[in-house]
Each structure stands twice: as structure tokens, then as C-alpha cells.
Motif scaffolding. Structure first.
Motif, PDB file in Angstrom:
ATOM      1  N   VAL A  65     -79.388  19.320 -33.614  1.00 57.61           N
ATOM      2  CA  VAL A  65     -78.360  18.547 -32.908  1.00 57.61           C
ATOM      3  C   VAL A  65     -78.134  17.207 -33.605  1.00 57.61           C
ATOM      4  N   LEU A  66     -79.192  16.570 -34.085  1.00 57.58           N
ATOM      5  CA  LEU A  66     -79.042  15.311 -34.818  1.00 57.58           C
ATOM      6  C   LEU A  66     -78.235  15.516 -36.100  1.00 57.58           C
ATOM      7  N   THR A  67     -78.511  16.599 -36.805  1.00 55.21           N
ATOM      8  CA  THR A  67     -77.754  16.911 -38.019  1.00 55.21           C
ATOM      9  C   THR A  67     -76.287  17.196 -37.694  1.00 55.21           C
ATOM     10  N   LEU A  68     -76.056  17.952 -36.645  1.00 56.42           N
ATOM     11  CA  LEU A  68     -74.684  18.253 -36.234  1.00 56.42           C
ATOM     12  C   LEU A  68     -73.940  17.007 -35.786  1.00 56.42           C
ATOM     13  N   LEU A  69     -74.638  16.104 -35.140  1.00 52.23           N
ATOM     14  CA  LEU A  69     -74.018  14.857 -34.703  1.00 52.23           C
ATOM     15  C   LEU A  69     -73.554  14.027 -35.900  1.00 52.23           C
ATOM     16  N   MET A  70     -74.395  13.917 -36.911  1.00 49.66           N
ATOM     17  CA  MET A  70     -73.999  13.179 -38.120  1.00 49.66           C
ATOM     18  C   MET A  70     -72.850  13.881 -38.833  1.00 49.66           C
ATOM     19  N   PHE A  71     -72.884  15.218 -38.863  1.00 51.91           N
ATOM     20  CA  PHE A  71     -71.801  15.979 -39.468  1.00 51.91           C
ATOM     21  C   PHE A  71     -70.483  15.745 -38.732  1.00 51.91           C
ATOM     22  N   CYS A  72     -70.542  15.743 -37.408  1.00 52.17           N
ATOM     23  CA  CYS A  72     -69.335  15.547 -36.608  1.00 52.17           C
ATOM     24  C   CYS A  72     -68.727  14.167 -36.837  1.00 52.17           C
ATOM     25  N   TRP A  73     -69.571  13.135 -36.932  1.00 53.66           N
ATOM     26  CA  TRP A  73     -69.034  11.798 -37.162  1.00 53.66           C
ATOM     27  C   TRP A  73     -68.397  11.676 -38.551  1.00 53.66           C
ATOM     28  N   CYS A  74     -69.006  12.279 -39.545  1.00 51.45           N
ATOM     29  CA  CYS A  74     -68.392  12.263 -40.888  1.00 51.45           C
ATOM     30  C   CYS A  74     -67.082  13.042 -40.882  1.00 51.45           C
ATOM     31  N   LEU A  75     -67.080  14.177 -40.217  1.00 49.62           N
ATOM     32  CA  LEU A  75     -65.867  14.997 -40.132  1.00 49.62           C
ATOM     33  C   LEU A  75     -64.761  14.262 -39.392  1.00 49.62           C
TER      34      LEU A  75
END
Length: 109
Positions: A65-75
Motif C-alpha cells: 500500500v505504501l508503494t502504491l501510494l507513492m505510485f499514485c502521487w507520482c501518477l
């Protein structure tokens, strides 16, 4: 599959709400209230971790979830620069999260 889909959508909309509360965001005319955005981010993140804990150990679910959260903010930063309309940006991100869930969900991230 359904659990991964719901978890990814929760992370996406929680991170989008937090992004839309920033003064520098360009998707909305007025930023969202910080209280509402923080509640959406917290609810989405905790909900996603709890859902993914049904499939993975809690530590793996938390890191996913932490990795996905960072991915979502970059996206979000990249999409909002190229698509200034909120509906198309949020829809494209939700579609990408759906494809990510179909291709492997947390294992891909």
C-alpha cells in the motif's frame, strides 16, 4: 481479484483526494478541505491494508500500500500536467488501477 481491485481503488481515490487538497493542484478551481482529504486518505489507506491483509501478511500488505501510494502521487502529478480536466485525470488513474489489479495487483507494484 475483487479484493485487490477494491484495495487499489481505495488507495487511488484517497491519494487523489489528498492531492486535490494541495494549493498547487490544477485539477479543481478550489482545493478540497484538508480535513476531508486527510480523512479520505486515512480511510483509503487503512481500508486497503485491511483488505490486502486477507491475501498477504500484514507487513507485505503495508509495504504494498505504501508503494502504491507513492505510485499514485507520482501518477497524479504527471497526469494532471497533461490532462488538466479532473474527470479525465481521475478516470485514467482509476482505469490504470483496474488494469494493475487485473495484471497482479499488489504483486506488480
Amino acid at each position: 481479484m475483487l479484493i485487490k481491485f477494491i484495495a487499489l481503488q481505495l488507495v487511488w481515490f484517497g491519494s487523489a483526494a489528498w492531492y486535490c487538497s494541495s494549493d498547487k493542484q490544477q485539477l479543481l478551481r478550489r482545493p478540497l478541505a484538508r480535513n476531508v482529504a486527510a480523512l479520505a486518505l486515512l480511510t483509503g489507506t487503512v481500508g486497503a491494508v485491511l483488505l490486502l491483509c486477507q491475501l498477504y501478511p500484514w507487513l507485505a500488505a503495508s509495504f504494498s500500500v505504501l508503494t502504491l501510494l507513492m505510485f499514485c502521487w507520482c501518477l497524479l502529478a504527471l497526469l494532471s500536467a497533461h490532462w488538466p480536466k479532473a474527470l479525465s485525470t481521475l478516470g485514467a488513474g482509476a482505469l490504470l488501477m483496474t488494469l494493475l489489479a487485473l495484471l497482479g495487483g499488489a504483486n506488480v507494484a
